[in-house]
Write a protein that holds these residues in place. Structure first.
Motif, PDB file in Angstrom:
ATOM      1  N   PHE A  34       0.522   9.166 -15.899  1.00 50.24           N
ATOM      2  CA  PHE A  34      -0.433   8.608 -14.940  1.00 50.24           C
ATOM      3  C   PHE A  34       0.301   8.139 -13.696  1.00 50.24           C
ATOM      4  O   PHE A  34       1.353   7.502 -13.784  1.00 50.24           O
ATOM      5  N   GLU A  35      -0.241   8.441 -12.532  1.00 45.09           N
ATOM      6  CA  GLU A  35       0.382   8.049 -11.271  1.00 45.09           C
ATOM      7  C   GLU A  35      -0.681   7.710 -10.237  1.00 45.09           C
ATOM      8  O   GLU A  35      -1.677   8.423 -10.091  1.00 45.09           O
ATOM      9  N   ILE A  36      -0.453   6.592  -9.527  1.00 47.31           N
ATOM     10  CA  ILE A  36      -1.282   6.221  -8.374  1.00 47.31           C
ATOM     11  C   ILE A  36      -0.449   6.497  -7.134  1.00 47.31           C
ATOM     12  O   ILE A  36       0.527   5.791  -6.873  1.00 47.31           O
ATOM     13  N   PRO A  37      -0.767   7.522  -6.356  1.00 46.69           N
ATOM     14  CA  PRO A  37       0.043   7.891  -5.189  1.00 46.69           C
ATOM     15  C   PRO A  37       0.036   6.785  -4.128  1.00 46.69           C
ATOM     16  O   PRO A  37      -0.851   5.923  -4.114  1.00 46.69           O
ATOM     17  N   PRO A  38       1.004   6.821  -3.206  1.00 47.68           N
ATOM     18  CA  PRO A  38       1.032   5.814  -2.132  1.00 47.68           C
ATOM     19  C   PRO A  38      -0.125   5.996  -1.161  1.00 47.68           C
ATOM     20  O   PRO A  38      -0.649   7.105  -0.991  1.00 47.68           O
ATOM     21  N   PHE A  39      -0.548   4.884  -0.566  1.00 48.88           N
ATOM     22  CA  PHE A  39      -1.592   4.840   0.459  1.00 48.88           C
ATOM     23  C   PHE A  39      -2.962   5.268  -0.072  1.00 48.88           C
ATOM     24  O   PHE A  39      -3.849   5.608   0.707  1.00 48.88           O
ATOM     25  N   ASP A  84       0.813  -1.214   0.000  1.00 47.41           N
ATOM     26  CA  ASP A  84       0.000   0.000   0.000  1.00 47.41           C
ATOM     27  C   ASP A  84       0.845   1.263   0.000  1.00 47.41           C
ATOM     28  O   ASP A  84       0.367   2.343  -0.340  1.00 47.41           O
ATOM     29  N   SER A  85       2.147   1.150   0.347  1.00 45.21           N
ATOM     30  CA  SER A  85       3.037   2.309   0.358  1.00 45.21           C
ATOM     31  C   SER A  85       3.691   2.563  -1.001  1.00 45.21           C
ATOM     32  O   SER A  85       4.468   3.509  -1.142  1.00 45.21           O
TER      33      SER A  85
END
Length: 455
Positions: free
Chosen positions: A115-120, A104-105
């Motif tokens: 495109f980016e999926i940020p942490p948490f 998840d981090s």
């Protein structure tokens, strides 16, 4: 409902290996609230061990009232010493089937689409690259009905972007997938193992202050860089003493102790050996780190194995050292196996165990028979090398110069072994964090600063 007993916790028996015949390895069931219909559903927790991912907690929720379900995987092991970054060039549809462990981090990026999926923002998952794309699409589509009513222009742009993401699954053109995890607990499969995967790049990095705060290993109000004090002043006191400090077992997480000792290797240098022996589960591990500074030049040691007696040579492999066997087209990256002080036979056996015995992707109903046969054939070749039935070249390539292979003819040259010194490339210095490290000119800069302040 299953109950975790105090005896299991103390004995290190909480985390079980995945085994279909193990009746005790049943998940723990907990009645919990469904966030979809707000009635009670059931959460099942399974505490287990997965190779390459340490201990994990697999949770699955299902609601009998509205049929809503959810799954999640969380790391139950320790945060690694360094973060890890996987960069994969996706060139074919076969690459979409690669197994991925995403904590998840971790941050997921596709540079071609910006495109980016940020942490948490997503829960940890054990999936494939195609599964990651489907999950990203599902996340974007979740609020689309509301957006179409309130913000139709934004919803239209998101629909266009979703089509671009879905088009990636056709792999009409090459794209890049980057998974960067400061905790070091993510993983991307190499289907070509034990050979090197040219499409996959793995690098380690030092966490920033902000990343340490996100992981909870630094206080929110602590913004100071904490550099470890050099141990040079205490070396004399440590040479004849075994230091003991408390830690947790990396296998069962039970409290144990780690022993540390400074050892002088003849014709080489001083190293630090750390050993851990767990009384609860019997797990034993050792690690070796250099006791000196980073060498100016890298070292490449090549041994032509021609006799079974070569297996008894002492060997020091640092955590930055790569292992190559050209005849087998095999390369073991610097991040694998860590630092070891053993024999040549011991290192070969560890390599065989890592690639063949402890590989999680050669078992289960999803394994590839062709890949399993290839790995078993590789294990037989390693056995032939250890038995002296196969002459190969064994190469230790250490850009830091902290690895060692015993010269049995010392102090005379070894006719079967060559040692080369070379200058590190910019990329190697970047991976080691040396390009941004400045150790010269501080005295002059401090003098200039002091003079300016006085003026």
């Amino acid at each position: 409902m299953s109950v975790i007993s105090e005896e299991n916790v103390r004995g290190g028996g909480v985390f079980k290996d995945i085994d279909a015949d193990d009746e005790d390895g049943q998940p723990t069931e907990i009645e919990s609230l469904c966030m979809n219909c707000y009635k009670n559903g059931t959460t099942r927790l399974l505490l287990t061990r997965i190779p390459f991912f340490k201990e994990v907690i697999v949770s699955s929720f299902s609601c009998g009232h509205c049929s809503w379900s959810n799954t999640e995987i969380q790391s139950a092991g320790r945060i690694q010493d360094q973060g890890i970054c996987y960069t994969l060039k996706v060139k074919s549809k076969q690459d979409l089937n690669r197994e991925v462990v995403k904590a998840d981090s971790a941050t997921t990026r596709i540079p071609e689409l910006d495109f980016e999926i940020p942490p948490f923002t997503q829960k940890g998952s054990l999936s494939t690259i195609e599964g990651l794309l489907d999950r990203a699409v599902a996340g974007l589509e979740q609020e689309q009905p509301v957006r179409r009513a309130a913000q139709p222009e934004v919803a239209e742009k998101i629909d266009e972007f979703i089509k671009k993401l879905m088009k990636l699954k056709d792999v009409e053109s090459e794209f890049t997938l980057v998974i960067e995890d400061p905790s070091g607990n993510s993983f991307v499969e190499n289907p070509l193992a034990p050979q090197k995967d040219e499409a996959l790049t793995v690098s380690q990095f030092k966490r920033s202050i902000q990343q340490e705060k996100q992981l909870g290993i630094r206080d929110d109000d602590d913004d100071d860089e904490k550099d470890e004090e050099p141990a040079g002043n205490n070396l004399e006191a440590m040479r004849n003493e075994v230091l003991v400090f408390k830690t947790n077992c990396p296998e069962c997480n039970a409290p144990t102790s780690t022993n540390m000792k400074l050892v002088q290797i003849p014709h080489f240098k001083e190293v630090v050996i750390m050993a851990t022996n767990c009384d609860s589960c019997g797990h034993r591990t050792n690690e070796v780190k250099s006791g000196g500074a980073t060498e100016e030049l890298g070292t490449k040691i090549t041994l032509h194995i021609t006799d079974p007696s070569d297996m008894t040579r002492d060997l020091l492999k640092s955590e930055t050292c790569s292992v190559l066997i050209p005849e087998l087209e095999f390369e073991l990256g610097m991040a694998a196996l860590g630092g070891k002080f053993t024999t040549l036979e011991g290192l070969l056996q560890d390599i065989k165990d890592l690639i063949v015995s402890k590989n999680p992707f050669i078992c289960g109903d999803s394994h590839n028979k062709e890949q399993v046969n290839k790995l078993k054939e590789f294990g037989k070749k390693i056995d032939n090398i250890m038995a002296g039935q196969m002459a190969v070249h064994f190469i230790l390539d250490d850009p830091v110069g902290n690895s060692y292979l015993q010269n049995v003819y010392a102090p005379d040259p070894d006719p079967e072994m060559t040692v080369e010194k070379y200058t590190r490339t910019f990329e190697q210095n970047e991976d080691l964090g040396l390009n941004d490290m400045k150790t010269e000119g501080y005295q002059e800069e401090n003098l200039t600063t002091s003079t300016s302040l006085k003026d």
